[in-house]
Design a protein around this motif. Structure first.
Motif, PDB file in Angstrom:
ATOM      1  N   ASP A 242       1.015  -0.415   1.055  1.00  0.00           N
ATOM      2  CA  ASP A 242       1.714  -1.644   0.654  1.00  0.00           C
ATOM      3  C   ASP A 242       1.726  -1.757  -0.877  1.00  0.00           C
ATOM      4  O   ASP A 242       2.753  -2.059  -1.484  1.00  0.00           O
ATOM      5  CB  ASP A 242       1.037  -2.877   1.251  1.00  0.00           C
ATOM      6  CG  ASP A 242       1.241  -2.983   2.758  1.00  0.00           C
ATOM      7  OD1 ASP A 242       2.128  -2.288   3.294  1.00  0.00           O
ATOM      8  OD2 ASP A 242       0.501  -3.763   3.395  1.00  0.00           O
ATOM      9  N   GLN A 243       0.559  -1.515  -1.481  1.00  0.00           N
ATOM     10  CA  GLN A 243       0.461  -1.579  -2.937  1.00  0.00           C
ATOM     11  C   GLN A 243       1.277  -0.468  -3.589  1.00  0.00           C
ATOM     12  O   GLN A 243       1.959  -0.682  -4.601  1.00  0.00           O
ATOM     13  CB  GLN A 243      -1.013  -1.483  -3.365  1.00  0.00           C
ATOM     14  CG  GLN A 243      -1.263  -1.338  -4.858  1.00  0.00           C
ATOM     15  CD  GLN A 243      -0.856  -2.554  -5.674  1.00  0.00           C
ATOM     16  OE1 GLN A 243      -0.499  -3.600  -5.104  1.00  0.00           O
ATOM     17  NE2 GLN A 243      -0.895  -2.433  -6.996  1.00  0.00           N
ATOM     18  N   PHE A 244       1.243   0.727  -3.011  1.00  0.00           N
ATOM     19  CA  PHE A 244       2.000   1.845  -3.563  1.00  0.00           C
ATOM     20  C   PHE A 244       3.500   1.590  -3.456  1.00  0.00           C
ATOM     21  O   PHE A 244       4.255   1.857  -4.406  1.00  0.00           O
ATOM     22  CB  PHE A 244       1.617   3.135  -2.841  1.00  0.00           C
ATOM     23  CG  PHE A 244       2.178   4.376  -3.481  1.00  0.00           C
ATOM     24  CD1 PHE A 244       1.754   4.772  -4.736  1.00  0.00           C
ATOM     25  CD2 PHE A 244       3.121   5.151  -2.827  1.00  0.00           C
ATOM     26  CE1 PHE A 244       2.256   5.922  -5.339  1.00  0.00           C
ATOM     27  CE2 PHE A 244       3.634   6.300  -3.411  1.00  0.00           C
ATOM     28  CZ  PHE A 244       3.201   6.681  -4.673  1.00  0.00           C
ATOM     29  N   ALA A 245       3.944   1.048  -2.328  1.00  0.00           N
ATOM     30  CA  ALA A 245       5.364   0.753  -2.139  1.00  0.00           C
ATOM     31  C   ALA A 245       5.842  -0.298  -3.132  1.00  0.00           C
ATOM     32  O   ALA A 245       6.976  -0.234  -3.635  1.00  0.00           O
ATOM     33  CB  ALA A 245       5.624   0.289  -0.711  1.00  0.00           C
ATOM     34  N   LYS A 246       5.000  -1.259  -3.412  1.00  0.00           N
ATOM     35  CA  LYS A 246       5.343  -2.279  -4.406  1.00  0.00           C
ATOM     36  C   LYS A 246       5.602  -1.627  -5.760  1.00  0.00           C
ATOM     37  O   LYS A 246       6.572  -1.961  -6.459  1.00  0.00           O
ATOM     38  CB  LYS A 246       4.215  -3.299  -4.502  1.00  0.00           C
ATOM     39  CG  LYS A 246       4.447  -4.391  -5.528  1.00  0.00           C
ATOM     40  CD  LYS A 246       3.247  -5.330  -5.601  1.00  0.00           C
ATOM     41  CE  LYS A 246       3.438  -6.384  -6.693  1.00  0.00           C
ATOM     42  NZ  LYS A 246       2.270  -7.283  -6.804  1.00  0.00           N
ATOM     43  N   GLN A 247       4.746  -0.680  -6.126  1.00  0.00           N
ATOM     44  CA  GLN A 247       4.915   0.013  -7.403  1.00  0.00           C
ATOM     45  C   GLN A 247       6.139   0.937  -7.383  1.00  0.00           C
ATOM     46  O   GLN A 247       6.843   1.079  -8.393  1.00  0.00           O
ATOM     47  CB  GLN A 247       3.652   0.802  -7.725  1.00  0.00           C
ATOM     48  CG  GLN A 247       2.431  -0.094  -7.920  1.00  0.00           C
ATOM     49  CD  GLN A 247       1.177   0.704  -8.216  1.00  0.00           C
ATOM     50  OE1 GLN A 247       0.975   1.168  -9.331  1.00  0.00           O
ATOM     51  NE2 GLN A 247       0.328   0.879  -7.211  1.00  0.00           N
ATOM     52  N   LEU A 248       6.407   1.541  -6.241  1.00  0.00           N
ATOM     53  CA  LEU A 248       7.609   2.357  -6.107  1.00  0.00           C
ATOM     54  C   LEU A 248       8.856   1.516  -6.349  1.00  0.00           C
ATOM     55  O   LEU A 248       9.774   1.922  -7.073  1.00  0.00           O
ATOM     56  CB  LEU A 248       7.673   2.985  -4.714  1.00  0.00           C
ATOM     57  CG  LEU A 248       6.785   4.191  -4.442  1.00  0.00           C
ATOM     58  CD1 LEU A 248       6.733   4.475  -2.949  1.00  0.00           C
ATOM     59  CD2 LEU A 248       7.290   5.425  -5.194  1.00  0.00           C
ATOM     60  N   ASN A 249       8.903   0.339  -5.719  1.00  0.00           N
ATOM     61  CA  ASN A 249      10.068  -0.535  -5.874  1.00  0.00           C
ATOM     62  C   ASN A 249      10.230  -0.984  -7.320  1.00  0.00           C
ATOM     63  O   ASN A 249      11.354  -1.107  -7.820  1.00  0.00           O
ATOM     64  CB  ASN A 249       9.931  -1.748  -4.947  1.00  0.00           C
ATOM     65  CG  ASN A 249      10.152  -1.387  -3.485  1.00  0.00           C
ATOM     66  OD1 ASN A 249      10.960  -0.513  -3.184  1.00  0.00           O
ATOM     67  ND2 ASN A 249       9.440  -2.037  -2.592  1.00  0.00           N
ATOM     68  N   GLU A 250       9.113  -1.234  -7.999  1.00  0.00           N
ATOM     69  CA  GLU A 250       9.182  -1.607  -9.415  1.00  0.00           C
ATOM     70  C   GLU A 250       9.746  -0.457 -10.248  1.00  0.00           C
ATOM     71  O   GLU A 250      10.557  -0.665 -11.152  1.00  0.00           O
ATOM     72  CB  GLU A 250       7.793  -1.998  -9.917  1.00  0.00           C
ATOM     73  CG  GLU A 250       7.272  -3.307  -9.343  1.00  0.00           C
ATOM     74  CD  GLU A 250       5.833  -3.573  -9.734  1.00  0.00           C
ATOM     75  OE1 GLU A 250       5.214  -2.699 -10.386  1.00  0.00           O
ATOM     76  OE2 GLU A 250       5.312  -4.659  -9.394  1.00  0.00           O
ATOM     77  N   ALA A 251       9.331   0.763  -9.921  1.00  0.00           N
ATOM     78  CA  ALA A 251       9.822   1.932 -10.654  1.00  0.00           C
ATOM     79  C   ALA A 251      11.310   2.163 -10.408  1.00  0.00           C
ATOM     80  O   ALA A 251      12.047   2.583 -11.312  1.00  0.00           O
ATOM     81  CB  ALA A 251       9.022   3.170 -10.256  1.00  0.00           C
ATOM     82  N   LEU A 252      11.775   1.870  -9.191  1.00  0.00           N
ATOM     83  CA  LEU A 252      13.175   2.108  -8.844  1.00  0.00           C
ATOM     84  C   LEU A 252      14.134   1.222  -9.635  1.00  0.00           C
ATOM     85  O   LEU A 252      15.283   1.595  -9.867  1.00  0.00           O
ATOM     86  CB  LEU A 252      13.383   1.899  -7.340  1.00  0.00           C
ATOM     87  CG  LEU A 252      12.771   2.961  -6.423  1.00  0.00           C
ATOM     88  CD1 LEU A 252      12.853   2.536  -4.966  1.00  0.00           C
ATOM     89  CD2 LEU A 252      13.461   4.307  -6.613  1.00  0.00           C
ATOM     90  N   VAL A 253      13.676   0.048 -10.035  1.00  0.00           N
ATOM     91  CA  VAL A 253      14.566  -0.887 -10.742  1.00  0.00           C
ATOM     92  C   VAL A 253      14.206  -1.021 -12.217  1.00  0.00           C
ATOM     93  O   VAL A 253      14.848  -1.776 -12.952  1.00  0.00           O
ATOM     94  CB  VAL A 253      14.528  -2.283 -10.077  1.00  0.00           C
ATOM     95  CG1 VAL A 253      15.005  -2.197  -8.647  1.00  0.00           C
ATOM     96  CG2 VAL A 253      13.124  -2.892 -10.138  1.00  0.00           C
TER      97      VAL A 253
END
Length: 472
Positions: A242-253
């Motif tokens: 969950d925490q990693f996905a949050k950071q992934l989404n931040e990186a994507l935008v």
């Protein structure tokens, strides 16, 4: 007119079990452009699955199917984008949707499958990507610690039977690593990648996201990735992803002028984190309400792994269950195969008419007399075709169907039931999805079907699933 960007997670699933942690999404067994456009514009879920079944194919066929899906996905996305661009409607209140796809190559959490064939094809057709992430975790059954992928085995404490002990076994020490087609020698993922790429990617070229980074902040590191670098991710609980996905989404935008593009080769658990879905509509223990008039059902067991056999043995002890064995050796000879099919269909009808539940299962010993992997896969298709003939001849008053085994379940949906698409209702057990046939299905409208992976659940998994659907 306004334009809104919508993220859509597109999952190419090499068997139909990848939906085992999500709900409300579409499963496609066809991938023509028009069907893909329906799924891309479906507002009920942020993701959908394309069931390619490539784990049951040869390397060459898996590559061809993956490429076909990718080409059609590209065409569907282009068609939707062109339709939005050419819309002459001047209504300023209208919103056109621009779809931002996230690509996932979902495969087995025990590291079996056509890697890197499928990710290479996806990168060729839908890339370029900045990185591809190898995240095979499937909680609570498979975790990745310090770069090594483990199977979690739960057993009773010998001194205190009420308590459970958890043992971590490196996946290369399990039966899964001995698979005659997808075997491997190491569960340390950097070395696994090197083994599977035949040295194309060396261990020192693999980016390792350690647990403290996953649980902390690694956004800057994600932003630095480029050239489709291979990454592995430590994770032991859903909250880690969950925490990693949050950071992934931040990186994507984070860089809108040149947005990052990531590809995933994963087990099911990262999908839960990426999709961020609420709880399923109906709890697992109440899913029997999907069965019309409490009609008897059928359990089809194709998987031959040890866990499936343990579950089958427990199920055969239950009242109103009648076991019917399919002798796979007889399938190799057409006359015997035809005779066995007629016998089984007649017995299934009789058992069903008596209000009981037939369990159709293949003989438990895997044949090992094949000279090549191709011969073994061809025989597997022959067995599956036989089982699908049984499915096509099941009683029309069937209440439910439980399909045990990933490849078996894919064939049930696409061939036996001939479903173009279906929707996931949720999970009846952890890792076991329930889908429902469409209301306009010619044989089984609204019938629930359980997709039960071969290597999931304890020894009573089939019993519990059956009891929940049969309301016992």
């Amino acid at each position: 007119m306004k334009t809104k960007t919508k993220t859509k997670i597109i999952v190419l699933d090499d068997d139909p079990t990848g939906s085992q942690t999500v709900h409300s999404c579409l499963l496609l067994t066809r991938w023509d452009v028009e069907t893909l456009k329906i799924a891309l514009t479906d507002d009920s879920s942020p993701l959908f699955f394309v069931l390619t079944n490539t784990r049951g194919f040869s390397r060459e066929k898996a590559a061809n199917v993956t490429r076909e899906v990718c080409v059609n996905v590209k065409s569907a996305l282009s068609s939707l984008a062109a339709a939005a661009l050419n819309d002459d409607d001047d209504d300023t209140n209208k919103i056109n949707i621009n779809i931002n796809p996230i690509l996932v190559s979902r495969s087995d959490s025990t590291l079996r499958g056509h890697y890197p064939v499928e990710t290479d094809i996806i990168a060729e057709e839908l890339g370029p990507f900045d990185a591809h992430f190898l995240i095979p975790a499937f909680f609570p059954f498979r975790i990745t610690r310090n770069g090594t992928h483990y199977c979690v085995v739960v057993s009773k404490n010998k001194e205190e039977e009420e308590e459970e002990e958890k043992k971590l076994i490196p996946c290369h020490e399990t039966e899964f690593a001995k698979d005659s087609v997808f075997g491997y020698s190491t569960a340390y993922l950097p070395d696994y990648v090197t083994e599977k790429t035949r040295g194309g990617i060396t261990p020192d070229q693999v980016e390792h996201f350690r647990l403290n980074e996953v649980q902390g902040n690694c956004t800057d590191r994600l932003l630095s990735l480029k050239d489709n670098v291979c990454c592995i991710v430590d994770c032991e609980e859903q909250s880690d992803l969950d925490q990693f996905a949050k950071q992934l989404n931040e990186a994507l935008v984070a860089t809108p002028l040149r947005p990052k593009k990531f590809l995933f080769r994963s087990g099911a658990s990262i999908l839960t984190s990426l999709a961020m879905l609420p709880p399923q509509p109906i709890p697992a223990e109440h899913m029997g309400q999907y069965v019309k008039d409490r009609r008897p059902g059928v359990i089809l067991v194709g998987s031959h792994v040890k866990k499936t056999t343990l579950q089958l043995n427990e199920l055969l002890k239950v009242n109103n269950i009648v076991g019917l064995e399919v002798d796979v050796k007889r399938i190799q000879r057409k006359e015997e195969s035809d005779a066995m099919l007629q016998e089984l269909v007649a017995r299934i009808k009789k058992i069903h008419d008596e209000g009981k539940h037939p369990v159709i299962y293949t003989s438990r010993t895997e044949l090992t007399s094949f000279v090549t992997h191709k011969e073994r896969l061809q025989f597997g298709e022959q067995v599956s075709n036989f089982l699908m003939e049984i499915v096509k001849n099941l009683p029309l008053t069937l209440g439910f169907l439980i399909s045990k085994g990933g490849i078996t379940s894919n064939d049930v949906l696409s061939n036996g039931l001939e479903l173009k698409m279906s929707r996931v209702l949720g999970q009846i057990l952890p890792g076991c999805s329930v889908i429902k046939c469409p209301r306009d299905h010619t044989r089984y409208p609204d019938m629930p079907v359980v997709i039960f992976p071969g290597n999931v659940g304890n020894e009573f998994g089939l019993v519990t699933t059956f009891q929940r659907l049969s309301s016992l």
